[in-house]
Each structure stands twice: as C-alpha cells, then as structure tokens.
Design an enzyme around this catalytic site. Structure first.
Site, mmCIF file in Angstrom:
data_model
loop_
_atom_site.group_PDB
_atom_site.id
_atom_site.type_symbol
_atom_site.label_atom_id
_atom_site.label_comp_id
_atom_site.label_asym_id
_atom_site.label_seq_id
_atom_site.Cartn_x
_atom_site.Cartn_y
_atom_site.Cartn_z
ATOM 1 N N LYS A 51 0.830 -1.220 0.000
ATOM 2 C CA LYS A 51 0.000 0.000 0.000
ATOM 3 C C LYS A 51 0.862 1.267 0.000
ATOM 4 O O LYS A 51 0.386 2.350 -0.305
ATOM 5 C CB LYS A 51 -0.927 0.000 1.220
ATOM 6 C CG LYS A 51 -1.929 -1.154 1.229
ATOM 7 C CD LYS A 51 -2.953 -1.021 2.324
ATOM 8 C CE LYS A 51 -2.445 -1.323 3.707
ATOM 9 N NZ LYS A 51 -2.172 -2.734 3.996
ATOM 10 N N PHE A 91 13.175 -4.795 3.304
ATOM 11 C CA PHE A 91 14.259 -5.488 4.012
ATOM 12 C C PHE A 91 13.702 -6.212 5.241
ATOM 13 O O PHE A 91 14.009 -7.396 5.484
ATOM 14 C CB PHE A 91 15.333 -4.445 4.380
ATOM 15 C CG PHE A 91 16.244 -4.790 5.531
ATOM 16 C CD1 PHE A 91 16.972 -5.976 5.558
ATOM 17 C CD2 PHE A 91 16.413 -3.882 6.584
ATOM 18 C CE1 PHE A 91 17.828 -6.267 6.615
ATOM 19 C CE2 PHE A 91 17.275 -4.172 7.640
ATOM 20 C CZ PHE A 91 17.975 -5.368 7.664
ATOM 21 N N ASP A 96 11.593 -11.060 7.902
ATOM 22 C CA ASP A 96 10.530 -11.470 8.815
ATOM 23 C C ASP A 96 9.832 -12.737 8.320
ATOM 24 O O ASP A 96 9.539 -13.643 9.100
ATOM 25 C CB ASP A 96 9.508 -10.319 8.895
ATOM 26 C CG ASP A 96 8.765 -10.320 10.219
ATOM 27 O OD1 ASP A 96 9.396 -10.617 11.236
ATOM 28 O OD2 ASP A 96 7.559 -10.011 10.224
ATOM 29 N N ASP A 100 9.514 -16.130 10.406
ATOM 30 C CA ASP A 100 8.181 -16.622 10.793
ATOM 31 C C ASP A 100 7.745 -17.854 10.005
ATOM 32 O O ASP A 100 6.687 -18.418 10.279
ATOM 33 C CB ASP A 100 7.122 -15.523 10.572
ATOM 34 C CG ASP A 100 7.282 -14.370 11.538
ATOM 35 O OD1 ASP A 100 8.069 -14.506 12.496
ATOM 36 O OD2 ASP A 100 6.637 -13.323 11.336
ATOM 37 N N ARG A 105 2.961 -13.365 0.926
ATOM 38 C CA ARG A 105 3.134 -11.943 1.241
ATOM 39 C C ARG A 105 2.484 -11.160 0.106
ATOM 40 O O ARG A 105 2.802 -11.375 -1.046
ATOM 41 C CB ARG A 105 4.634 -11.636 1.340
ATOM 42 C CG ARG A 105 5.017 -10.172 1.343
ATOM 43 C CD ARG A 105 4.632 -9.445 2.595
ATOM 44 N NE ARG A 105 5.263 -9.958 3.813
ATOM 45 C CZ ARG A 105 4.908 -9.586 5.034
ATOM 46 N NH1 ARG A 105 3.934 -8.700 5.194
ATOM 47 N NH2 ARG A 105 5.499 -10.079 6.102
ATOM 48 N N ASP A 167 10.259 -9.464 20.391
ATOM 49 C CA ASP A 167 9.091 -10.221 19.935
ATOM 50 C C ASP A 167 9.441 -11.699 19.740
ATOM 51 O O ASP A 167 8.736 -12.595 20.210
ATOM 52 C CB ASP A 167 8.592 -9.618 18.608
ATOM 53 C CG ASP A 167 7.200 -10.102 18.238
ATOM 54 O OD1 ASP A 167 6.503 -10.665 19.103
ATOM 55 O OD2 ASP A 167 6.800 -9.917 17.072
ATOM 56 N N LYS A 193 9.214 -2.066 17.345
ATOM 57 C CA LYS A 193 9.086 -2.850 16.107
ATOM 58 C C LYS A 193 8.238 -2.141 15.049
ATOM 59 O O LYS A 193 8.423 -2.351 13.853
ATOM 60 C CB LYS A 193 8.482 -4.220 16.440
ATOM 61 C CG LYS A 193 8.485 -5.180 15.264
ATOM 62 C CD LYS A 193 7.875 -6.518 15.616
ATOM 63 C CE LYS A 193 7.658 -7.344 14.362
ATOM 64 N NZ LYS A 193 7.059 -8.648 14.633
ATOM 65 N N PHE A 232 -2.102 2.307 16.952
ATOM 66 C CA PHE A 232 -2.320 1.626 15.675
ATOM 67 C C PHE A 232 -2.109 0.114 15.817
ATOM 68 O O PHE A 232 -2.897 -0.692 15.331
ATOM 69 C CB PHE A 232 -1.350 2.197 14.631
ATOM 70 C CG PHE A 232 -1.335 1.451 13.317
ATOM 71 C CD1 PHE A 232 -2.284 1.713 12.336
ATOM 72 C CD2 PHE A 232 -0.366 0.476 13.047
ATOM 73 C CE1 PHE A 232 -2.273 1.022 11.123
ATOM 74 C CE2 PHE A 232 -0.356 -0.214 11.840
ATOM 75 C CZ PHE A 232 -1.307 0.065 10.883
ATOM 76 N N ASP A 236 -4.645 -3.025 15.537
ATOM 77 C CA ASP A 236 -4.375 -4.146 14.641
ATOM 78 C C ASP A 236 -4.640 -5.472 15.358
ATOM 79 O O ASP A 236 -5.238 -6.381 14.800
ATOM 80 C CB ASP A 236 -2.891 -4.087 14.211
ATOM 81 C CG ASP A 236 -2.720 -4.348 12.735
ATOM 82 O OD1 ASP A 236 -3.488 -3.776 11.940
ATOM 83 O OD2 ASP A 236 -1.824 -5.128 12.374
ATOM 84 N N ASP A 237 -4.187 -5.551 16.597
ATOM 85 C CA ASP A 237 -4.384 -6.775 17.394
ATOM 86 C C ASP A 237 -5.873 -6.989 17.677
ATOM 87 O O ASP A 237 -6.365 -8.118 17.648
ATOM 88 C CB ASP A 237 -3.631 -6.671 18.721
ATOM 89 C CG ASP A 237 -2.118 -6.629 18.543
ATOM 90 O OD1 ASP A 237 -1.646 -6.824 17.399
ATOM 91 O OD2 ASP A 237 -1.409 -6.400 19.544
#
Length: 348
Positions: A51, A91, A96, A100, A105, A167, A193, A232, A236-237
């Site tokens: 975005k 990057f 990530d 993970d 993606r 994290d 983060k 924010f 999101d959570d």
C-alpha cells in the site's frame, strides 16, 4: 495553493528512476549479468506491491509543512525519501517472512519461497537495506542534513530490530510460555518494532528534507507519533480477533501463532485463576477448537468494550497533545491530525 496528498500511481512513477540508479551502482562493480538480473528482480518484486502508506507519508508531510502542492523537484526528493522507507520495509519483510516461516506476502509466495530463491533471500534482504544508502548518497550527498538522514535510517533500523528481537524471544511460535508476556514487554515490542519506522520516520524525513528538523520539532513529533503508532498496533491486534475478515482482508491468526498481542496481555491482567488456566491450556495452539475457547474467553472478559474504552482515551490524549503543538519552528498540527484521522476507528 493548498497541500496535496499523493496517489500510489504518482508515488510509484518515480520508482523506476530510483531502481535504475541502484542498478547502475551495481554495474559500476562490474556485477555479472546473471547476478544483475537477479538483483533487478529483487528490486522489482520486494519493494513493490504494497500500500506504500509509510512511503507516501513523506511527500504528504512535506506538502503539509509547506502548505502547498510540491513542484517536480520537491516531489522527487520527498518521494525518494519515501521509497527509502519502503526499501527498509522490504528489508524487514523479506527477513521477517523467513523468521516466521510465512507462506504468502501481498497475495504471492514470500520471496524465499519463490523458485530457486531459498536462503539467498537473506542476502537479498541485506541488499535491499544497502540500497537505501546508495540512494541517500546519490540524491542527498549535498543536502545540509545528509549525515542526519544517514544516522536516522541507522537508528530506526536498530530500533526496529530491537523490537523484533524482543518479539521473537517473548513469543516463539513453537514454545508457549505466557509467563514471558507482560503489557510492559508488549509496549516495548510495538513501540520499537512498529511505531518508530511506520509513524515517526516519515515525518522526521519530511522535517529533515525541509531543514525544519530542530530538536524541538523532532521531540514534538516523537511524543505524538509514538503513542499513535502504539495505538495503531493495539488496534491491529483488536481487529485480528474482532475485525470482519471481509474488511481486514484476512483471517486473524494471532491466537494460533502465540502472538504477544494486546488482547492476550489484557486478558492475563484481568483473568481469574480459572480463566488464567484456560489461557495456559489453549493459547498458541494450531487447533481450531482451542482457538475458539480463547475467542470465547475474550468475549467473556469483555475485551471488545475494554478496547473501545482504550481507543477513546488514547485518541483524546493524542488530540490534546496535537492542540498543544508549538508551530513556531515550522511544525504543523495538521500533520498529526492526518495520521490520527487515518487510524481512528479504522476497520481494516
């Protein structure tokens, strides 16, 4: 002429010139053709397709600070700083996804999962980061704030990596230990983060571009944008569990992925011993039934109402801080109002 917001099309229109400059630099090393083609593909696939909210915030903020539409040169410089932000994001995302073990993606396979890429993706991520400094040198070497810009990217990169470290060690996907979780740790993770590179960085870049980055302006921006960035991420959570999949464009996976999310930390704070046991036994498991147990517990704990109360309180605090912004050194309240407007009550 009033300030103007950029469009994704406008923003993307300057990228070919920037990727060409990065590739030209690689050619100066006489990089063999096959490797050059690989590098080109890395630059075409990984920074593009998102975005670009972070990147576009730079020209938008520059335009607001000036109070007018940007001319071609101003837009190109602001857009270039914006694309450096997107290279930083690329990057982080390439790295990530490997950490993970992610599958997709932006609707496509993750870079490391594309045919023939594999762990070469680690080096490709490093290259994306280095590309930032190629562009800085090429286009900002003579700017009065050149070294400040270099240091800002180094600092924000390290801050984000510290957040990621916390994290990864707090919530490994394969080892659930809720004793590791706490609201303090959660705040550290989201501030470092996410908030610094997503909220503070674009505005700091705009201030540096216009030579308005006084210690006072930078501090005012940080004091507002970091709590906003934290809000924010909390949001999101919240949306991961309570948002509608058709709005957020995905099915939430935080519970199954053992994420150190705001919801589980809030639940741990207010749960009875019996409810705590339910959390211990069901959180972070790849099991639909156990996920459903946690979702029901979140409802029983009334987390939706607790979040909505948090949202109103935080939005009010930010509005108060915006009202007190001292504009005497060229900073504008409007920058922060635009950010708050994008975040407040969003559903996706």
């Amino acid at each position: 002429m009033p300030a103007e917001t950029t469009t994704l099309q406008e923003f993307e229109s300057i990228y070919p010139k920037l990727s060409a400059a990065i590739l030209d630099h690689a050619k100066s090393y006489k990089l063999p053709q096959g490797e050059l083609d690989w590098f080109k593909r890395n630059l075409e696939i990984n920074p593009l397709g998102g975005k670009c909210n972070r990147g576009m915030s730079v020209p938008d903020s520059v335009s607001l600070l000036l109070g007018e539409k940007l001319n071609e040169e101003q837009y190109f410089m602001a857009g270039t700083l914006g694309w450096m932000t997107e290279l930083l994001q690329a990057f982080f995302l390439v790295s990530d996804d490997i950490m993970d073990g992610s599958i997709t993606r932006r609707g496509k396979p993750c870079w490391y999962r594309m045919e023939g890429v594999g762990m070469t993706a680690i080096n490709d991520a490093f290259i994306l980061e280095s590309a930032i400094y190629i562009l800085l040198k090429k286009f900002f070497r003579s700017h009065p704030a050149y070294i400040d810009l270099v240091e800002l990217f180094h600092e924000v990169s390290l801050q984000t990596e510290m957040g990621q470290l916390c994290d990864l060690l707090t919530a490994p996907e394969d080892k659930v230990n809720l004793d590791n979780f706490s609201m303090e740790k959660y705040q550290f993770i989201v501030i470092y983060k996410t908030a610094y590179y997503s909220f503070y960085l674009p505005v700091a870049l705009a201030l540096y571009q216009l030579n308005l980055a006084t210690p006072k302006n930078l501090k005012q921006a940080e004091d507002i944008l970091i709590p906003l960035g934290e809000y924010f991420q909390v949001q999101d959570d919240y949306l991961d569990n309570f948002g509608l999949p058709e709005h957020i464009g995905k099915i939430g996976t935080d519970i199954k992925d053992n994420k150190c999310s705001w919801l589980v930390n809030k639940a741990l704070e207010i749960a009875t011993p019996e409810q705590h046991k339910i959390l211990e036994e069901n959180y972070g498991q790849k099991d639909d039934a156990k996920e459903a147990v946690i979702k029901k517990l979140y409802d029983d704990l009334n987390l939706k109402a607790i979040y909505l109360e948090f949202e109103e309180k935080r939005a009010d605090e930010i509005r108060e801080m915006i009202a007190k912004v001292d504009e005497s050194e060229g900073l504008k309240k409007e920058i922060f109002e635009v950010f708050l407007k994008k975040v407040y009550k969003r559903t996706k």
